[in-house]
Design an enzyme around this catalytic site. Sequence first.
Site, mmCIF file in Angstrom:
data_model
loop_
_atom_site.group_PDB
_atom_site.id
_atom_site.type_symbol
_atom_site.label_atom_id
_atom_site.label_comp_id
_atom_site.label_asym_id
_atom_site.label_seq_id
_atom_site.Cartn_x
_atom_site.Cartn_y
_atom_site.Cartn_z
ATOM 1 C CB CYS A 16 7.530 48.308 -8.313
ATOM 2 S SG CYS A 16 7.360 46.932 -9.458
ATOM 3 C CB CYS A 18 6.888 49.610 -12.955
ATOM 4 S SG CYS A 18 5.986 49.877 -11.421
ATOM 5 C CE LYS A 26 10.624 7.514 5.616
ATOM 6 N NZ LYS A 26 9.645 8.337 6.324
ATOM 7 C CG ASP A 29 3.844 12.514 5.217
ATOM 8 O OD1 ASP A 29 3.993 12.203 6.420
ATOM 9 O OD2 ASP A 29 4.570 13.334 4.628
ATOM 10 C CB CYS A 83 3.581 47.625 -12.621
ATOM 11 S SG CYS A 83 4.743 46.329 -12.180
ATOM 12 C CE1 TYR A 134 -1.568 1.688 10.270
ATOM 13 C CE2 TYR A 134 -1.715 3.802 9.150
ATOM 14 C CZ TYR A 134 -1.362 3.052 10.262
ATOM 15 O OH TYR A 134 -0.823 3.660 11.347
ATOM 16 C CE LYS A 171 5.979 4.997 6.636
ATOM 17 N NZ LYS A 171 5.789 6.336 7.164
ATOM 18 C CB CYS A 211 3.831 47.034 -7.446
ATOM 19 S SG CYS A 211 3.966 48.172 -8.825
ATOM 20 C CD GLU A 243 -1.813 -1.083 3.248
ATOM 21 O OE1 GLU A 243 -1.934 0.036 3.797
ATOM 22 O OE2 GLU A 243 -2.000 -2.140 3.838
HETATM 23 S S1 IVH Z 1 1.165 -0.358 8.731
HETATM 24 C C1 IVH Z 1 2.819 -2.426 12.682
HETATM 25 N N1 IVH Z 1 0.428 0.970 6.637
HETATM 26 O O1 IVH Z 1 3.739 4.712 9.103
HETATM 27 C C2 IVH Z 1 2.991 -1.362 11.688
HETATM 28 N N2 IVH Z 1 1.493 2.167 8.370
HETATM 29 O O2 IVH Z 1 6.423 3.918 10.542
HETATM 30 C C3 IVH Z 1 1.709 -0.928 11.161
HETATM 31 N N3 IVH Z 1 1.702 4.556 7.929
HETATM 32 O O3 IVH Z 1 3.080 5.707 12.164
HETATM 33 C C4 IVH Z 1 1.850 0.149 10.233
HETATM 34 N N4 IVH Z 1 0.717 4.548 5.981
HETATM 35 O O4 IVH Z 1 0.991 5.577 10.861
HETATM 36 C C5 IVH Z 1 1.017 1.046 7.831
HETATM 37 N N5 IVH Z 1 -0.335 2.018 4.699
HETATM 38 C C6 IVH Z 1 0.263 2.092 5.905
HETATM 39 C C7 IVH Z 1 0.739 3.292 6.438
HETATM 40 C C8 IVH Z 1 1.357 3.285 7.674
HETATM 41 C C9 IVH Z 1 1.306 5.293 6.898
HETATM 42 C C10 IVH Z 1 2.421 5.110 9.114
HETATM 43 C C11 IVH Z 1 1.889 4.649 10.409
HETATM 44 C C12 IVH Z 1 3.073 4.621 11.332
HETATM 45 C C13 IVH Z 1 4.228 4.726 10.420
HETATM 46 C C14 IVH Z 1 5.110 3.547 10.632
#
Ligand code: IVH
Length: 692
Positions: A410, A413, A316, A121, A433, A228, A119, A428, A117
């Site tokens: 400015c 101009c 990452k 943020d 301008c 997740y 990750k 400005c 999946e």
């Molecule tokens: S699984 C036991 N899936 O990443 C570990 N984590 O470093 C379960 N995160 O703070 C994590 N997307 O919040 C998982 N698709 C995803 C994720 C995810 C973001 C974050 C999670 C955690 C950090 C782990």
Amino acid sequence: MSTPSEKEIKRANELGKLISYHNDRYHLLDSPEISDAEYDALFRELVDLEERYPELRAPDSPTLRVGAAPLSEFPVAPHSEPMLGLENATDEAELLDFERRTRKFLGEAGEIRYECEPKFDGLAVELTYEDGVLTRAATRGDGLVGEDVTTNLRTLPTIPLMLRAPYPSLVDVRGEVVMLLKDFKELNDEQDERGLPPFANPRNAAAGSVRQLDSKVTAKRKLTFIGYGIGRLVGFEFSSQLESMEAMVEWGFLPNDYRVVLSSIVEVAGYCADIERQREDFAYEIDGCVIKVDDRTLQERLGNKARSPRWAIAYKFPPMQARTRVENILPSVGRTGAVTPVAELTPVNVGGVTVSRATLHNMDEVLRKDIRIGDKVIVQRAGDVIPEVVRAIKEERTGEEIEFRMVDHCPVCGAKVTRPEGEVVYRCEGLACPAQLRGRLRHFVSRRAMDVEGVGEKLIDQLVEQGMVKDIADLFTLTEEELSGMERMGQKSAKNVVTALEEAKTRELGHFINALGIRHVGEATAANLAATFKTLEVLMGASEEALLSIEDIGPQVASSIISFFTDEKNIETIEKLISLGLSPSSPVAHAGGQSLGGATFVLTGTLSAMTREEAKETIKRLGGKVSSSVSSKTSYLVAGDSPGSKVKKAEEAGVEIISEEQFLQLVNSSPSNTEPQTAENVKKPPSQQKLF
Ligand code: IVH
């Protein structure tokens, strides 16, 4: 204490279902079936019922989604099972390593399937459901103890308050709260409008919004939950990660479209590369991929290390942030005249793109972040947003760094640069301008300004690009020959443009003032200025006092007008316009009498003989002024049908209140109104009316 009737119990139940249904139509499906007002009425009815009979409040009542009284701190929320972190891989070799370790641990030579999946943020949270009802929502905290943010997270439309059956008797749903990029942009625009500092990135915005002591604030922020994983689980069993994710969708969580199950680590590496390529097409920020051994039995056999499970790894992406140095800070002039400080950087690769310039937003931000020329800084990119400087690394200062000062003229101009009162942005003021010329020209020729037909965006772009028009006055120097040489311009259109420009020279003063595009001076203020000062010369010499005596003009607008007319470049352009034959007409002088001159009207209620817009136009045409609120400066309040609270205000302020009929008499007796008003045409429906 009264008890609810059968009917009330039934209705509360029905309302809960109806509102939840419409919530989903609105928030999840983006296709509402009822108006906001209808929705509000249903909601109000349920709130009323629940206030009268608290026992009617269902554990999943939609009224729980609006937030509650602010807290002084969050209650602690210990996790029953620790919320672990993930180990990282940054390239294919490290992914292969992960597989080697996994196989070794399991003593497994056969196929291992991986669920992969993106990750997300954002901020990790855990949602506890007991018998299907959301009973607690907690942040991850240090993994062992988080904060109880139940009231806040209940406000998220993507978090079910009650799971759809069949559900386990106990389950912890884990996932991430993110802010979609579009919602992040919108929030920062609002912050900017309110003069508040922007959020550095969507993750900070999401985290800040979840950790709000006042849940009503969270309710207003647009946040999205994406699940997740699963923590505790009682009364259900899943044989694979995939199965648990599918169950989450059935319980009512958002699906995750980018999830796949692959049967070799090489394919997994390919998936990671694919997602990385698509990274900027996502609606939210992602910072990598998470790879999980799909089989639950294998997961259990692998178990956990101290801080992370052995069955999962995060791949990452290179960070969207990077370190570099500010070589210089330069003011940059935008199309609206906003002067923005921009950092020139030692070029640096940020998430695969070379960045050599980054915005510092505005002067307040430069000061707040204390960013100086020569500083080592962190820059960041997000989606297709312009790169920005996040912060200075102050520990690494040498003492040689130079503070940036906003220019007072400015750089493009040479006109004055000012910061209008109450705003964060410097502007400005140059009428000519080039940096803002296109926008100004478009406004100048627009219908509600000088109304020059035939001069559209395309023509303006060509005229500016070819250097034929360097300020608004240059428009009036254009000849038929020059114009007919432009793209998509025949002899006839060229002639029409020249005629239209000729006609525009005698537009009413109010239209001309509006066309100048003075900040804070829109159509209504421009009309008021024209009615008061009558000629451009008088207006240009008006004192602050004289300006402030006008209805609707406060210190901010007055100072903007004075600043505009004292700018040398602007004076030059206006003189050029006059020398080219521009001679705005004053409505009152032109009509030959004072008529409504000087009188200020406020309108209330419904008029029968004309629309409000028509009434306003008429007043302005006859030299009167229109204001939206009653004050001691108001001359007449015109009260139509079902007038509002303005009548009371007018009585209190001693303002004369006149009926629509009296108003019509007044305007018809005005010497500048040439067409007589008859009882006959007043009765006609508005579309056929030729009132004045
Ligand atoms: S699984 C036991 N899936 O990443 C570990 N984590 O470093 C379960 N995160 O703070 C994590 N997307 O919040 C998982 N698709 C995803 C994720 C995810 C973001 C974050 C999670 C955690 C950090 C782990």
